[in-house]
Design a protein around this motif. Structure first.
Motif, PDB file in Angstrom:
ATOM      1  N   ALA A   1       0.812  -1.221   0.000  1.00  0.00           N
ATOM      2  CA  ALA A   1       0.000   0.000   0.000  1.00  0.00           C
ATOM      3  C   ALA A   1       0.842   1.266   0.000  1.00  0.00           C
ATOM      4  CB  ALA A   1      -0.913  -0.003   1.224  1.00  0.00           C
ATOM      5  N   THR A   2       2.150   1.151   0.216  1.00  0.00           N
ATOM      6  CA  THR A   2       2.963   2.353   0.386  1.00  0.00           C
ATOM      7  C   THR A   2       3.872   2.650  -0.799  1.00  0.00           C
ATOM      8  OG1 THR A   2       4.685   1.080   1.448  1.00  0.00           O
ATOM      9  CG2 THR A   2       3.006   2.052   2.884  1.00  0.00           C
ATOM     10  N   GLY A   3       3.704   1.940  -1.886  1.00  0.00           N
ATOM     11  CA  GLY A   3       4.542   2.197  -3.035  1.00  0.00           C
ATOM     12  C   GLY A   3       5.845   1.413  -3.014  1.00  0.00           C
ATOM     13  N   HIS A   4       6.059   0.599  -1.970  1.00  0.00           N
ATOM     14  CA  HIS A   4       7.235  -0.262  -1.956  1.00  0.00           C
ATOM     15  C   HIS A   4       7.088  -1.289  -3.064  1.00  0.00           C
ATOM     16  CE1 HIS A   4       8.987   1.192   1.793  1.00  0.00           C
ATOM     17  NE2 HIS A   4       7.751   1.285   2.248  1.00  0.00           N
ATOM     18  N   PRO A   5       8.196  -1.849  -3.537  1.00  0.00           N
ATOM     19  CA  PRO A   5       8.079  -2.862  -4.584  1.00  0.00           C
ATOM     20  C   PRO A   5       7.253  -4.051  -4.096  1.00  0.00           C
ATOM     21  CG  PRO A   5      10.376  -2.541  -3.909  1.00  0.00           C
ATOM     22  CD  PRO A   5       9.539  -1.598  -3.119  1.00  0.00           C
ATOM     23  N   PRO A   6       6.624  -4.765  -5.025  1.00  0.00           N
ATOM     24  CA  PRO A   6       5.838  -5.929  -4.622  1.00  0.00           C
ATOM     25  C   PRO A   6       6.719  -6.951  -3.912  1.00  0.00           C
ATOM     26  CG  PRO A   6       5.533  -5.447  -6.959  1.00  0.00           C
ATOM     27  CD  PRO A   6       6.618  -4.552  -6.452  1.00  0.00           C
ATOM     28  N   THR A   7       6.123  -7.702  -3.006  1.00  0.00           N
ATOM     29  CA  THR A   7       6.836  -8.773  -2.328  1.00  0.00           C
ATOM     30  C   THR A   7       6.290 -10.093  -2.828  1.00  0.00           C
ATOM     31  OG1 THR A   7       5.250  -8.761  -0.525  1.00  0.00           O
ATOM     32  CG2 THR A   7       7.214  -7.412  -0.241  1.00  0.00           C
ATOM     33  N   LEU A   8       7.066 -11.150  -2.652  1.00  0.00           N
ATOM     34  CA  LEU A   8       6.603 -12.467  -3.041  1.00  0.00           C
ATOM     35  C   LEU A   8       5.976 -13.144  -1.840  1.00  0.00           C
ATOM     36  CD1 LEU A   8       9.544 -13.683  -5.280  1.00  0.00           C
ATOM     37  CD2 LEU A   8       7.343 -12.768  -5.981  1.00  0.00           C
ATOM     38  N   GLU A   9       4.843 -13.742  -2.058  1.00  0.00           N
ATOM     39  CA  GLU A   9       4.131 -14.426  -0.989  1.00  0.00           C
ATOM     40  C   GLU A   9       3.989 -15.897  -1.350  1.00  0.00           C
ATOM     41  OE1 GLU A   9      -0.450 -14.574   0.295  1.00  0.00           O
ATOM     42  OE2 GLU A   9       0.447 -12.595   0.319  1.00  0.00           O
ATOM     43  N   PRO A  10       4.453 -16.793  -0.484  1.00  0.00           N
ATOM     44  CA  PRO A  10       4.272 -18.212  -0.796  1.00  0.00           C
ATOM     45  C   PRO A  10       2.791 -18.550  -0.886  1.00  0.00           C
ATOM     46  CG  PRO A  10       5.733 -17.913   1.086  1.00  0.00           C
ATOM     47  CD  PRO A  10       5.143 -16.578   0.765  1.00  0.00           C
ATOM     48  N   SER A  11       2.475 -19.463  -1.754  1.00  0.00           N
ATOM     49  CA  SER A  11       1.080 -19.855  -1.889  1.00  0.00           C
ATOM     50  C   SER A  11       0.692 -20.865  -0.818  1.00  0.00           C
ATOM     51  CB  SER A  11       0.847 -20.435  -3.288  1.00  0.00           C
ATOM     52  OG  SER A  11       1.712 -21.532  -3.486  1.00  0.00           O
TER      53      SER A  11
ATOM     54  N   ASP B   1       3.691 -20.067  10.248  1.00  0.00           N
ATOM     55  CA  ASP B   1       4.587 -19.073   9.676  1.00  0.00           C
ATOM     56  C   ASP B   1       4.125 -17.686  10.118  1.00  0.00           C
ATOM     57  OD1 ASP B   1       6.124 -17.446   7.945  1.00  0.00           O
ATOM     58  OD2 ASP B   1       6.020 -18.939   6.348  1.00  0.00           O
ATOM     59  N   LEU B   2       5.045 -16.882  10.605  1.00  0.00           N
ATOM     60  CA  LEU B   2       4.718 -15.516  11.011  1.00  0.00           C
ATOM     61  C   LEU B   2       4.960 -14.514   9.881  1.00  0.00           C
ATOM     62  CD1 LEU B   2       6.090 -15.533  14.669  1.00  0.00           C
ATOM     63  CD2 LEU B   2       3.744 -15.843  13.869  1.00  0.00           C
ATOM     64  N   GLY B   3       5.290 -15.018   8.705  1.00  0.00           N
ATOM     65  CA  GLY B   3       5.507 -14.151   7.555  1.00  0.00           C
ATOM     66  C   GLY B   3       4.211 -13.583   7.011  1.00  0.00           C
ATOM     67  N   GLY B   4       4.345 -12.496   6.260  1.00  0.00           N
ATOM     68  CA  GLY B   4       3.212 -11.900   5.580  1.00  0.00           C
ATOM     69  C   GLY B   4       2.495 -10.810   6.349  1.00  0.00           C
ATOM     70  N   TYR B   5       2.747 -10.704   7.644  1.00  0.00           N
ATOM     71  CA  TYR B   5       2.071  -9.665   8.412  1.00  0.00           C
ATOM     72  C   TYR B   5       2.632  -8.293   8.056  1.00  0.00           C
ATOM     73  CZ  TYR B   5      -0.074 -13.275  11.245  1.00  0.00           C
ATOM     74  OH  TYR B   5      -0.809 -14.343  11.661  1.00  0.00           O
ATOM     75  N   PRO B   6       1.763  -7.270   7.988  1.00  0.00           N
ATOM     76  CA  PRO B   6       2.242  -5.930   7.625  1.00  0.00           C
ATOM     77  C   PRO B   6       3.060  -5.308   8.756  1.00  0.00           C
ATOM     78  CG  PRO B   6      -0.115  -5.880   8.109  1.00  0.00           C
ATOM     79  CD  PRO B   6       0.316  -7.320   8.174  1.00  0.00           C
TER      80      PRO B   6
ATOM     81  N   ARG C   1       5.755  -2.416   4.729  1.00  0.00           N
ATOM     82  CA  ARG C   1       6.311  -3.650   4.179  1.00  0.00           C
ATOM     83  C   ARG C   1       5.656  -4.830   4.873  1.00  0.00           C
ATOM     84  NH1 ARG C   1      12.592  -2.824   4.643  1.00  0.00           N
ATOM     85  NH2 ARG C   1      11.958  -1.979   6.639  1.00  0.00           N
ATOM     86  N   ARG C   2       6.156  -6.023   4.616  1.00  0.00           N
ATOM     87  CA  ARG C   2       5.617  -7.229   5.240  1.00  0.00           C
ATOM     88  C   ARG C   2       6.750  -8.082   5.790  1.00  0.00           C
ATOM     89  NH1 ARG C   2       0.281  -8.054   4.810  1.00  0.00           N
ATOM     90  NH2 ARG C   2      -0.755  -6.723   3.331  1.00  0.00           N
ATOM     91  N   VAL C   3       6.440  -8.807   6.858  1.00  0.00           N
ATOM     92  CA  VAL C   3       7.396  -9.748   7.429  1.00  0.00           C
ATOM     93  C   VAL C   3       7.663 -10.824   6.381  1.00  0.00           C
ATOM     94  CG1 VAL C   3       7.751 -11.458   9.261  1.00  0.00           C
ATOM     95  CG2 VAL C   3       6.537  -9.321   9.770  1.00  0.00           C
ATOM     96  N   ARG C   4       8.928 -11.190   6.206  1.00  0.00           N
ATOM     97  CA  ARG C   4       9.290 -12.188   5.204  1.00  0.00           C
ATOM     98  C   ARG C   4       8.718 -13.550   5.549  1.00  0.00           C
ATOM     99  NH1 ARG C   4      15.490 -12.265   4.155  1.00  0.00           N
ATOM    100  NH2 ARG C   4      14.807 -13.933   2.795  1.00  0.00           N
TER     101      ARG C   4
ATOM    102  N   PHE D   1       8.881 -18.743  12.564  1.00  0.00           N
ATOM    103  CA  PHE D   1       7.713 -19.566  12.861  1.00  0.00           C
ATOM    104  C   PHE D   1       7.439 -19.531  14.353  1.00  0.00           C
ATOM    105  CE2 PHE D   1       9.816 -21.248   9.147  1.00  0.00           C
ATOM    106  CZ  PHE D   1       8.785 -21.516   8.261  1.00  0.00           C
ATOM    107  N   ARG D   2       6.210 -19.854  14.732  1.00  0.00           N
ATOM    108  CA  ARG D   2       5.883 -20.049  16.142  1.00  0.00           C
ATOM    109  C   ARG D   2       5.269 -21.433  16.252  1.00  0.00           C
ATOM    110  NH1 ARG D   2       2.056 -21.463  18.946  1.00  0.00           N
ATOM    111  NH2 ARG D   2       2.037 -19.795  20.453  1.00  0.00           N
TER     112      ARG D   2
END
Length: 154
Positions: A7-17, A32-37, A42-45, A50-51
């Motif tokens: 949402a902030t104009g940062h480059p797109p990130t890759l998200e595992p399916s 997986d704790l990834g993907g959270y804004p 940006r988003r957590v990788r 993991f938790r």
């Protein structure tokens, strides 16, 4: 993988399916704790942090699945008595670093568990845990700040 716009104009990130939760036989809450804004848009990788619940129940099949993830570090925040009672993870592969950093000295009494259903009680309890466990949290963050610690599970 698919691209996710930010949402902030940062480059797109890759998200595992893949799903957030890993389906394991002996551990029922490994996710997986990834993907959270983040606060800066940006988003957590994904597939870096993991938790999990008790890793001491992992099966041989679970170890194979997690080996494919490339896990490098386990940060165990449980009390000394929890580790003594339930055991710690005994990873069959070399190279996994284990850090036992208890956040609490003792667990609440079982008769208090009924109160854990109330959101206000849980919020207060977690705030207390953070205050009491601040040194363990700081140590865990120091471990996780080292890129060689990743992927890691808490």
């Amino acid at each position: 993988m698919r691209e996710v716009e930010t949402a902030t104009g940062h480059p797109p990130t890759l998200e595992p399916s893949a799903e957030r939760q890993l389906a394991l036989e002996g551990c029922f809450n490994f996710r997986d704790l990834g993907g959270y804004p983040t606060t800066d848009g940006r988003r957590v990788r994904w597939r870096r942090l993991f938790r999990a619940d008790s890793l001491s129940r992992l099966t041989e099949s679970d170890f194979e699945q997690l080996g494919a993830v490339g896990l490098a570090t386990v940060v165990d925040l449980r009390t000394l008595s929890e580790v003594a009672e339930r055991g710690r993870v005994e990873w069959p592969a070399p190279g996994i670093t284990y850090h036992h950093l208890p956040m609490l000295d003792v667990l609440p009494e079982r008769d208090e568990y009924v109160e854990w259903a109330a959101p206000a009680f849980v919020a207060g309890r977690y705030a207390d845990m953070l205050a009491t466990g601040a040194p363990a949290v700081a140590d865990a963050l120091r471990v996780l700040a080292d890129p060689r610690s990743h992927p890691a599970v808490i």
